[in-house]
Design a protein around this motif. Sequence first.
Motif, PDB file in Angstrom:
ATOM      1  N   ARG A  30      -7.564  -2.387   4.396  1.00 26.37           N
ATOM      2  CA  ARG A  30      -7.603  -0.972   4.033  1.00 26.37           C
ATOM      3  C   ARG A  30      -6.292  -0.503   3.454  1.00 26.37           C
ATOM      4  N   ILE A  31      -5.209  -0.898   4.102  1.00 21.95           N
ATOM      5  CA  ILE A  31      -3.891  -0.437   3.664  1.00 21.95           C
ATOM      6  C   ILE A  31      -3.574  -0.970   2.275  1.00 21.95           C
ATOM      7  N   LEU A  32      -3.805  -2.239   2.086  1.00 21.43           N
ATOM      8  CA  LEU A  32      -3.513  -2.814   0.773  1.00 21.43           C
ATOM      9  C   LEU A  32      -4.345  -2.138  -0.313  1.00 21.43           C
ATOM     10  N   ALA A  33      -5.624  -1.914   0.001  1.00 19.97           N
ATOM     11  CA  ALA A  33      -6.489  -1.262  -0.989  1.00 19.97           C
ATOM     12  C   ALA A  33      -5.982   0.139  -1.295  1.00 19.97           C
ATOM     13  N   ARG A  37      -4.556   1.547  -4.880  1.00 22.37           N
ATOM     14  CA  ARG A  37      -5.192   2.697  -5.509  1.00 22.37           C
ATOM     15  C   ARG A  37      -4.154   3.781  -5.823  1.00 22.37           C
ATOM     16  N   LEU A  38      -3.391   4.174  -4.811  1.00 25.01           N
ATOM     17  CA  LEU A  38      -2.435   5.257  -5.016  1.00 25.01           C
ATOM     18  C   LEU A  38      -1.344   4.870  -6.008  1.00 25.01           C
ATOM     19  N   PHE A  39      -0.858   3.654  -5.899  1.00 24.45           N
ATOM     20  CA  PHE A  39       0.155   3.203  -6.850  1.00 24.45           C
ATOM     21  C   PHE A  39      -0.370   3.341  -8.263  1.00 24.45           C
ATOM     22  N   ALA A  40      -1.611   2.935  -8.430  1.00 29.68           N
ATOM     23  CA  ALA A  40      -2.180   2.946  -9.773  1.00 29.68           C
ATOM     24  C   ALA A  40      -2.348   4.366 -10.286  1.00 29.68           C
ATOM     25  N   GLU A  41      -2.791   5.257  -9.412  1.00 29.37           N
ATOM     26  CA  GLU A  41      -3.193   6.554  -9.954  1.00 29.37           C
ATOM     27  C   GLU A  41      -2.077   7.577 -10.005  1.00 29.37           C
ATOM     28  N   ARG A  42      -1.045   7.393  -9.171  1.00 30.96           N
ATOM     29  CA  ARG A  42       0.018   8.395  -9.256  1.00 30.96           C
ATOM     30  C   ARG A  42       1.407   7.785  -9.373  1.00 30.96           C
ATOM     31  N   GLY A  43       1.473   6.473  -9.540  1.00 32.23           N
ATOM     32  CA  GLY A  43       2.770   5.839  -9.731  1.00 32.23           C
ATOM     33  C   GLY A  43       3.397   5.382  -8.429  1.00 32.23           C
ATOM     34  N   VAL A  44       4.085   4.281  -8.479  1.00 37.73           N
ATOM     35  CA  VAL A  44       4.677   3.701  -7.276  1.00 37.73           C
ATOM     36  C   VAL A  44       5.684   4.649  -6.640  1.00 37.73           C
ATOM     37  N   ALA A  45       6.572   5.178  -7.452  1.00 36.71           N
ATOM     38  CA  ALA A  45       7.665   5.989  -6.918  1.00 36.71           C
ATOM     39  C   ALA A  45       7.163   7.298  -6.317  1.00 36.71           C
ATOM     40  N   GLN A  46       6.029   7.774  -6.797  1.00 34.54           N
ATOM     41  CA  GLN A  46       5.504   9.068  -6.337  1.00 34.54           C
ATOM     42  C   GLN A  46       4.614   8.932  -5.116  1.00 34.54           C
ATOM     43  N   THR A  47       4.517   7.742  -4.564  1.00 39.11           N
ATOM     44  CA  THR A  47       3.601   7.533  -3.451  1.00 39.11           C
ATOM     45  C   THR A  47       4.363   7.318  -2.151  1.00 39.11           C
ATOM     46  N   SER A  48       4.176   8.232  -1.218  1.00 33.84           N
ATOM     47  CA  SER A  48       4.880   8.111   0.058  1.00 33.84           C
ATOM     48  C   SER A  48       4.089   7.232   1.018  1.00 33.84           C
ATOM     49  N   MET A  49       4.776   6.738   2.002  1.00 30.38           N
ATOM     50  CA  MET A  49       4.131   5.906   3.006  1.00 30.38           C
ATOM     51  C   MET A  49       3.109   6.722   3.786  1.00 30.38           C
ATOM     52  N   ALA A  56      -5.538   5.344   3.707  1.00 26.09           N
ATOM     53  CA  ALA A  56      -6.150   4.180   4.346  1.00 26.09           C
ATOM     54  C   ALA A  56      -6.882   4.578   5.628  1.00 26.09           C
ATOM     55  N   GLY A  57      -6.707   5.825   6.054  1.00 25.89           N
ATOM     56  CA  GLY A  57      -7.327   6.268   7.286  1.00 25.89           C
ATOM     57  C   GLY A  57      -6.743   5.552   8.488  1.00 25.89           C
ATOM     58  N   VAL A  58      -5.432   5.500   8.528  1.00 29.44           N
ATOM     59  CA  VAL A  58      -4.722   4.674   9.502  1.00 29.44           C
ATOM     60  C   VAL A  58      -3.445   5.405   9.894  1.00 29.44           C
ATOM     61  N   GLY A  59      -2.969   5.191  11.083  1.00 30.86           N
ATOM     62  CA  GLY A  59      -1.729   5.829  11.497  1.00 30.86           C
ATOM     63  C   GLY A  59      -0.524   5.202  10.833  1.00 30.86           C
ATOM     64  N   LYS A  60       0.538   5.992  10.781  1.00 31.45           N
ATOM     65  CA  LYS A  60       1.746   5.508  10.137  1.00 31.45           C
ATOM     66  C   LYS A  60       2.306   4.302  10.883  1.00 31.45           C
ATOM     67  N   GLY A  61       2.237   4.361  12.183  1.00 30.09           N
ATOM     68  CA  GLY A  61       2.757   3.272  12.998  1.00 30.09           C
ATOM     69  C   GLY A  61       2.108   1.956  12.635  1.00 30.09           C
ATOM     70  N   THR A  62       0.796   2.027  12.415  1.00 32.74           N
ATOM     71  CA  THR A  62       0.058   0.821  12.030  1.00 32.74           C
ATOM     72  C   THR A  62       0.575   0.257  10.721  1.00 32.74           C
ATOM     73  N   LEU A  63       0.762   1.149   9.775  1.00 33.22           N
ATOM     74  CA  LEU A  63       1.244   0.715   8.472  1.00 33.22           C
ATOM     75  C   LEU A  63       2.568  -0.043   8.617  1.00 33.22           C
ATOM     76  N   ALA A  74       5.227  -3.225  -0.960  1.00 34.81           N
ATOM     77  CA  ALA A  74       5.153  -3.413  -2.413  1.00 34.81           C
ATOM     78  C   ALA A  74       4.981  -4.892  -2.732  1.00 34.81           C
ATOM     79  N   LEU A  75       5.730  -5.709  -2.038  1.00 37.52           N
ATOM     80  CA  LEU A  75       5.652  -7.141  -2.263  1.00 37.52           C
ATOM     81  C   LEU A  75       4.273  -7.680  -1.944  1.00 37.52           C
ATOM     82  N   ALA A  76       3.698  -7.180  -0.867  1.00 35.10           N
ATOM     83  CA  ALA A  76       2.375  -7.643  -0.462  1.00 35.10           C
ATOM     84  C   ALA A  76       1.328  -7.266  -1.511  1.00 35.10           C
TER      85      ALA A  76
END
Lengths: 211, 211
Positions: A30-33, A37-49, A56-63, A74-76
């Motif tokens: 889920r996270i990778l997907a 998606r977000l990287f593609a649609e709004r740019g890498v730099a503009q996407t916060s964790m 991804a419907g997931v808690g930050k801690g999980t991420l 990013a590497l993944a």
Amino acid sequence: MLPPVSTPIELPVYQPHPPERADAARNRRRILAAAERLFAERGVAQTSMDAIAAEAGVGKGTLFRRFGDRASLALAVLDEKDRQFQDALLHGPPPLGPGAPPCARLRAFGEAMLDRLEENLDLLLDAQTAAGNYLRSEPYSALWLHVRLLVQQARPDCDADYTTDVLLGALTAPVFAHQRKARGMDLDRLKAGYADLVDRLMTAPIRAGVS
Amino acid sequence: MLPPVSTPIELPVYQPHPPERADAARNRRRILAAAERLFAERGVAQTSMDAIAAEAGVGKGTLFRRFGDRASLALAVLDEKDRQFQDALLHGPPPLGPGAPPCARLRAFGEAMLDRLEENLDLLLDAQTAAGNYLRSEPYSALWLHVRLLVQQARPDCDADYTTDVLLGALTAPVFAHQRKARGMDLDRLKAGYADLVDRLMTAPIRAGVS
DNA sequence: ATCGCGAACGGACTTCGGTCCGGTTCATGG
DNA sequence: CCATGAACCGGACCGAAGTCCGTTCGCGAT
């Protein structure tokens, strides 16, 4: 001359990954997907964790548990995208894959890497901006070993480790970005420059004296 | 071959710095002193911008007004420390300064840069970890022009811009840190490697064909 | 089917880099 | 010496990365 291959502190131990739990695997996907998606649609730099976690419907801690930090995520993501590149290097047709002489493979490698940089510059910038943690990552190590082997074949009489660093240093995201954007050098020029670099490094007279 | 020197977007215009106000100058000095002190006593990475502002007896806004961001501050501190290096390059004795043949000067330059990296690694890592903003900085540009000139003198028949990037790319803080720390290569080995790199790049046969 | 345990979860929390803006201070012309 | 406005000051504020820890839940064992 020819210093020994240094394996200084820790060699890559085989990690017997205790099998991944079902929910963990689901969340990783889920996270990778979501990230992709977000990287593609709004740019890498503009996407916060936070945004990625939410999407991804997931808690930050999980991420962060799964990916450690932003650069690793990013590497993944990148890794997914160019798994094909990874094994074109190992099993693909020459000159990128095995079968061609080492010099030709090095040139082909450079060309492929430059295309990859052009394609995924934002992602690579992000991945490499962890002050050198990138250099310890598994994907980088793979590239490094690949180049090192070719260098050793093409030029057994030089410091292969060092030469490898030079060749890969020329294919670094920040350098590429600067050449491309700030100085306006076009891709073909960079490819020509790299090919020439390989030629010069591999065909120079052995241990040329002072000039 | 020999692509034109690209001056793509903005060439360095002379900025007639409207004279600096007295309090501004005082605060700039205070900040630099405080930063140097804290960096020295507790390490670059462990020093927050808040701490520097506090130590300098200055508001955070002031700090950022004068230096823009963390990396630039690091660069400014560094700049103070090696102003002597700067003009050893321009006016010092050979082989670093003028008077020696370009190849020798390039080798001397590399050796000096490696010493500098060894000395100020933390600072340089910090300065260069702004995803390539470093490459646009004034101090870097100076180094770049210096190397470029020498390259052009030593090897008029190659893409001097590109070759310069390669040479400087090999002297990058993250790469150096990795070579030194993670792979345990010692300083002499790096110096030898760089000298050999210069030799190979500068003495290789002109436009060698495929191998 | 149930149990127990350790791994995985998630969101509040902390830290820190960087911005904003109302108040203050310096330098110049009168 | 004073008026004036541009430049500067400082700390409250913001957004985002990364941490912590009480809770949940998958999964092998009974």
